[in-house]
Design a protein around this motif. Structure first.
Motif, short mmCIF file in Angstrom:
data_model
loop_
_atom_site.label_atom_id
_atom_site.label_comp_id
_atom_site.label_asym_id
_atom_site.label_seq_id
_atom_site.Cartn_x
_atom_site.Cartn_y
_atom_site.Cartn_z
N PRO A 166 -7.23 75.86 27.02
CA PRO A 166 -8.04 74.70 27.42
C PRO A 166 -7.27 73.40 27.13
O PRO A 166 -6.54 73.30 26.16
N GLY A 167 -7.44 72.45 28.00
CA GLY A 167 -6.77 71.17 27.83
C GLY A 167 -5.44 71.08 28.56
O GLY A 167 -4.82 70.02 28.58
N ARG A 168 -5.00 72.17 29.15
CA ARG A 168 -3.76 72.14 29.93
C ARG A 168 -4.04 71.57 31.31
O ARG A 168 -5.16 71.63 31.80
#
Length: 95
Positions: free
Chosen positions: A45-47
């Motif tokens: 997550p967050g990529r």
């Protein structure tokens, strides 16, 4: 100068490709684990969108399809149907 750069890039890519082929033959388990770790890092997550799409491309096929005996093609290259769970089918003996 440009010719030498292109020649170096071609030779480096061929060496990397042959190293990957050898790793798949000699150490398939290690390569699948490394490929899975790389995919998990890219799918975190967050990529960004590009990293996540690259993670989907890098994800090992066995993670998406299941292993041997699941009915899908796995690393064993068997591609056989899933084994029957019916007890009568298991105990049947052909004479």
């Amino acid at each position: 100068m440009l010719f030498e750069l292109i020649q170096t890039l071609v030779i480096a890519s061929l060496l990397a490709w042959s190293g990957l082929v050898v790793a798949r033959k000699l150490a398939p388990g290690w390569l699948l684990r490394a490929q899975g770790r790389l995919a998990a890092g890219l799918l975190a997550p967050g990529r960004g969108l590009v990293a996540r799409r690259l993670g989907l491309l890098v994800m090992p096929k066995i993670a998406a399809q299941g292993g041997c005996g699941s009915g899908g093609c796995g690393p064993c290259q068997g591609c056989a149907p899933a084994p029957s769970k019916d007890p009568q089918e298991i105990l049947r003996v052909k004479l």
